[in-house]
Design an enzyme around this catalytic site. Structure first.
Site, PDB file in Angstrom:
ATOM      1  N   ASN A   1      34.717  27.158  27.473  1.00  0.00           N
ATOM      2  CA  ASN A   1      35.374  28.329  26.840  1.00  0.00           C
ATOM      3  C   ASN A   1      36.563  27.746  26.098  1.00  0.00           C
ATOM      4  OD1 ASN A   1      37.100  31.206  28.338  1.00  0.00           O
ATOM      5  ND2 ASN A   1      36.373  30.949  26.266  1.00  0.00           N
TER       6      ASN A   1
ATOM      7  N   GLN B   1      39.177  32.071  21.988  1.00  0.00           N
ATOM      8  CA  GLN B   1      40.455  32.789  22.064  1.00  0.00           C
ATOM      9  C   GLN B   1      41.598  31.933  21.497  1.00  0.00           C
ATOM     10  OE1 GLN B   1      38.496  32.980  25.236  1.00  0.00           O
ATOM     11  NE2 GLN B   1      37.835  35.032  24.575  1.00  0.00           N
TER      12      GLN B   1
ATOM     13  N   ASN C   1      41.431  37.496  21.210  1.00  0.00           N
ATOM     14  CA  ASN C   1      40.016  37.138  21.050  1.00  0.00           C
ATOM     15  C   ASN C   1      39.749  36.685  19.619  1.00  0.00           C
ATOM     16  OD1 ASN C   1      38.806  37.723  23.640  1.00  0.00           O
ATOM     17  ND2 ASN C   1      39.153  39.896  23.217  1.00  0.00           N
TER      18      ASN C   1
ATOM     19  N   CYS D   1      42.981  36.033  30.522  1.00  0.00           N
ATOM     20  CA  CYS D   1      42.018  34.988  30.168  1.00  0.00           C
ATOM     21  C   CYS D   1      42.134  33.917  31.244  1.00  0.00           C
ATOM     22  CB  CYS D   1      42.302  34.403  28.786  1.00  0.00           C
ATOM     23  SG  CYS D   1      41.068  33.167  28.301  1.00  0.00           S
ATOM     24  N   GLY D   2      41.173  33.936  32.161  1.00  0.00           N
ATOM     25  CA  GLY D   2      41.255  33.045  33.323  1.00  0.00           C
ATOM     26  C   GLY D   2      41.166  31.583  32.923  1.00  0.00           C
TER      27      GLY D   2
ATOM     28  N   ASN E   1      41.542  42.705  32.760  1.00  0.00           N
ATOM     29  CA  ASN E   1      40.674  43.036  31.622  1.00  0.00           C
ATOM     30  C   ASN E   1      39.376  43.601  32.200  1.00  0.00           C
ATOM     31  OD1 ASN E   1      39.748  40.608  32.716  1.00  0.00           O
ATOM     32  ND2 ASN E   1      39.199  39.721  30.755  1.00  0.00           N
TER      33      ASN E   1
ATOM     34  N   HIS F   1      35.527  44.444  33.200  1.00  0.00           N
ATOM     35  CA  HIS F   1      34.262  43.719  33.396  1.00  0.00           C
ATOM     36  C   HIS F   1      33.196  44.643  33.974  1.00  0.00           C
ATOM     37  CE1 HIS F   1      35.654  39.573  32.646  1.00  0.00           C
ATOM     38  NE2 HIS F   1      36.819  40.053  33.011  1.00  0.00           N
TER      39      HIS F   1
ATOM     40  N   ASN G   1      33.774  43.326  29.032  1.00  0.00           N
ATOM     41  CA  ASN G   1      33.128  42.008  29.146  1.00  0.00           C
ATOM     42  C   ASN G   1      31.928  42.192  30.070  1.00  0.00           C
ATOM     43  OD1 ASN G   1      35.310  40.160  27.851  1.00  0.00           O
ATOM     44  ND2 ASN G   1      36.466  41.442  29.273  1.00  0.00           N
TER      45      ASN G   1
ATOM     46  N   GLU H   1      31.269  38.269  26.156  1.00  0.00           N
ATOM     47  CA  GLU H   1      32.679  38.673  26.192  1.00  0.00           C
ATOM     48  C   GLU H   1      33.031  39.711  25.110  1.00  0.00           C
ATOM     49  OE1 GLU H   1      35.897  35.994  26.564  1.00  0.00           O
ATOM     50  OE2 GLU H   1      34.769  34.510  27.721  1.00  0.00           O
TER      51      GLU H   1
ATOM     52  N   CYS I   1      33.488  32.209  31.389  1.00  0.00           N
ATOM     53  CA  CYS I   1      34.480  33.286  31.355  1.00  0.00           C
ATOM     54  C   CYS I   1      35.129  33.323  32.726  1.00  0.00           C
ATOM     55  CB  CYS I   1      33.804  34.627  31.034  1.00  0.00           C
ATOM     56  SG  CYS I   1      34.971  36.021  30.999  1.00  0.00           S
ATOM     57  N   GLY I   2      36.394  32.917  32.793  1.00  0.00           N
ATOM     58  CA  GLY I   2      37.066  32.798  34.095  1.00  0.00           C
ATOM     59  C   GLY I   2      37.231  34.145  34.776  1.00  0.00           C
ATOM     60  N   SER I   3      37.761  35.120  34.047  1.00  0.00           N
ATOM     61  CA  SER I   3      37.937  36.452  34.657  1.00  0.00           C
ATOM     62  C   SER I   3      36.574  37.069  34.958  1.00  0.00           C
ATOM     63  CB  SER I   3      38.751  37.354  33.729  1.00  0.00           C
ATOM     64  OG  SER I   3      38.141  37.441  32.438  1.00  0.00           O
ATOM     65  N   GLY I   4      35.571  36.695  34.156  1.00  0.00           N
ATOM     66  CA  GLY I   4      34.207  37.182  34.401  1.00  0.00           C
ATOM     67  C   GLY I   4      33.627  36.615  35.683  1.00  0.00           C
TER      68      GLY I   4
END
Ligand SMILES: N[C@H](CCC[C@H](N)C(=O)O)C(=O)O
Length: 282
Positions: free
Chosen positions: A16, A49, A69, A78-79, A163, A165, A196, A214, A223-226
């Site tokens: 990412n 990003q 983004n 954004c993880g 964010n 998901h 996301n 995303e 995707c870290g937060s994902g």
């Protein structure tokens, strides 16, 4: 025509990728046109990003951190980018603290170095109330059934890591209709701020595969937060243990979530690819 020279650092976390800008010494207020140019993989630098490191807005954090983004939309989490930021501030001499705290538009994160190329992020407590996602539902549930445009029902889990998901369980991520379903959910009226969309394949109680379409970017290699949201939903569905290895197309992330009202820890890589400069008309 003389323009502005903009220094940046190209980085990635498990594929990412990011353009990182240092705004700790002077403000950086990018126009949509500049953001698009930085993110453009042919006419510009290219990234998922753009991350902007800023001075702290209050004494409880070491830095602020803005996230844009590729489509120019500004978001609050954004993880993978937070691990890149932790490496960035160390490599650029902006901090020598072993642990730093950063504030985004929606969250406060704590970052710590694990080894030469890995960082651990406390991603905070997942938000599960529909209004916090935001997601239009009468009440909170572990599973929701959406009706798609074609009338088909779709079972999802939802969570916010700062964010939004949505998580869909699939048998094989390689066969999942990531772009088609990803776009369908992002346009669905149940997600007023889009979403996301994660596609989760459970291989064991401590190992999953994940692809994420995303918001504002499309499918990324990680995707870290994902990954955090997918483990949260997987645990709410009784499928996963506390520590889970999340295999994504660009590498691997370790996610740990003890359970409700506890914070999610994410450990993963952060790499610097090159330093660069781009000229931009004033
Ligand atoms: N596309 C996301 C922001 C980037 C998240 C992702 N790159 C991560 O590592 O968490 C959103 O619009 O909320």
């Amino acid at each position: 025509m003389a323009g502005m020279k903009l220094q940046f650092t190209k980085m990635h976390g498990a594929g990412n990728d990011f353009v990182v800008i240092d705004a700790t010494r002077r403000p950086f207020s990018p126009t949509p046109a500049l953001l698009h140019r930085l993110a453009d993989r042919r006419f510009g630098v290219g990234c998922d990003q753009i991350l902007v490191v800023e001075p702290p807005s209050a004494g409880d954090v070491d830095f602020n951190y803005r996230i844009f983004n590729a489509d120019g939309s500004e978001v609050g989490q954004c993880g993978n980018g937070s691990r890149a930021l932790a490496r960035y501030v160390r490599e650029h001499g902006l901090s020598d603290k072993p642990r730093i705290r950063v504030r985004t538009a929606t969250s406060v994160l704590e970052l710590a170095q694990v080894d030469a190329s890995h960082y651990c992020v406390d991603m905070g407590v997942p938000r599960l109330e529909p209004a916090q996602i935001p997601f239009k539902a009468a009440a909170r549930a572990a599973r929701y059934t959406l009706t798609l445009d074609n009338g088909e029902p779709l079972e999802i889990g939802v969570a916010s890591m700062g964010n939004p998901h949505a998580v869909i369980r699939v048998e094989d991520v390689d066969l999942a209709p990531v772009h088609e379903l990803g776009r369908a959910l992002q346009q669905h009226p149940a997600f007023p701020q889009s979403v996301n969309v994660g596609f989760l394949q459970v291989q064991a109680r401590d190992r999953v595969r994940l692809r994420v379409y995303e918001r504002g970017t499309g499918e990324t290699l990680a995707c870290g937060s994902g990954a955090c949201a997918a483990v949260v939903v997987g645990r709410l569905w009784g499928l996963l243990d506390e520590k889970v290895k999340v295999v994504v197309r660009g590498g691997e992330l370790e996610i740990q979530w003890p359970g409700e009202n506890q914070t999610v820890l994410m450990t993963g890589p952060a790499e610097t690819v090159f330093e660069g400069e781009i000229e931009w008309p004033n």
